[in-house]
Design a protein around this motif. Sequence first.
Motif, PDB file in Angstrom:
ATOM      1  N   UNK A  35      42.355  27.188  25.044  1.00 52.41           N
ATOM      2  CA  UNK A  35      43.079  27.190  26.319  1.00 52.41           C
ATOM      3  C   UNK A  35      42.263  26.466  27.384  1.00 52.41           C
ATOM      4  N   UNK A  36      40.955  26.664  27.359  1.00 52.35           N
ATOM      5  CA  UNK A  36      40.090  25.964  28.316  1.00 52.35           C
ATOM      6  C   UNK A  36      40.115  24.456  28.068  1.00 52.35           C
ATOM      7  N   UNK A  37      40.083  24.055  26.794  1.00 50.71           N
ATOM      8  CA  UNK A  37      40.141  22.628  26.479  1.00 50.71           C
ATOM      9  C   UNK A  37      41.516  22.038  26.795  1.00 50.71           C
ATOM     10  N   UNK A  38      42.563  22.821  26.610  1.00 48.28           N
ATOM     11  CA  UNK A  38      43.903  22.353  26.980  1.00 48.28           C
ATOM     12  C   UNK A  38      43.978  22.104  28.481  1.00 48.28           C
ATOM     13  N   UNK A  39      43.432  23.038  29.258  1.00 46.77           N
ATOM     14  CA  UNK A  39      43.388  22.870  30.710  1.00 46.77           C
ATOM     15  C   UNK A  39      42.639  21.592  31.073  1.00 46.77           C
ATOM     16  N   UNK A  40      41.438  21.430  30.527  1.00 50.82           N
ATOM     17  CA  UNK A  40      40.619  20.254  30.833  1.00 50.82           C
ATOM     18  C   UNK A  40      41.310  18.964  30.390  1.00 50.82           C
ATOM     19  N   UNK A  41      41.929  18.990  29.232  1.00 45.75           N
ATOM     20  CA  UNK A  41      42.608  17.796  28.727  1.00 45.75           C
ATOM     21  C   UNK A  41      43.774  17.366  29.605  1.00 45.75           C
ATOM     22  N   UNK A  42      44.594  18.333  30.029  1.00 43.89           N
ATOM     23  CA  UNK A  42      45.731  18.002  30.893  1.00 43.89           C
ATOM     24  C   UNK A  42      45.239  17.468  32.226  1.00 43.89           C
TER      25      UNK A  42
END
Length: 189
Positions: A35-42
């Motif tokens: 979820x943290x990587x999804x946030x950063x990626x978006x």
Amino acid sequence: MNPIQIFILSLALALNSLITYIVAGYILKGERLIIKFRFAGIILLSQALLIGTGLWLGSRISVLALESNYYIAFGILLIMGLKIIFDSIRTRPEEKSFDVTIVRNVVMLSIAEGITPLIVSITAGLTTEKNISSWFILVIMQLIAVFTGLILGAKYEARSLRLRTGPIGGLIILAASLKLLIDLVGFSY
């Protein structure tokens, strides 16, 4: 603008957005890594696209207004510097918190946080011919800001919300506009 000036502008933009990423890190503290990587990626994808769009728009406008590029860039930087300072003084970090585990909220946040880099990157596009290197510098600084904010927010929790870097970023952008004004006037000592 040369690469050092672009780096300074990108630092100012990163400082402006840092508190948002700290708040997100604080909120995402207990969440899974994906979820943290999804946030950063978006966030990073949105920032990269908006910065690229700003550089492209600036370079297109510069072709139309050869004589007034620096005047336009000065005005944009002056207005954005003042906006950043006033917004960061008026807005408390707690007011920037909402559920960043929902993709729709993250997309809206990424667009909102990308407007300032979009506008400031227009000035870079107006005043430089090396858009690829400018884009790279601006995106790398945003990448550093996102991950620094996520780490600080998770590690220092509520204490990290006292960190107010927005006014510093605004002052740096105002200094950049002052430097453009000095170049326009031709002041030398």
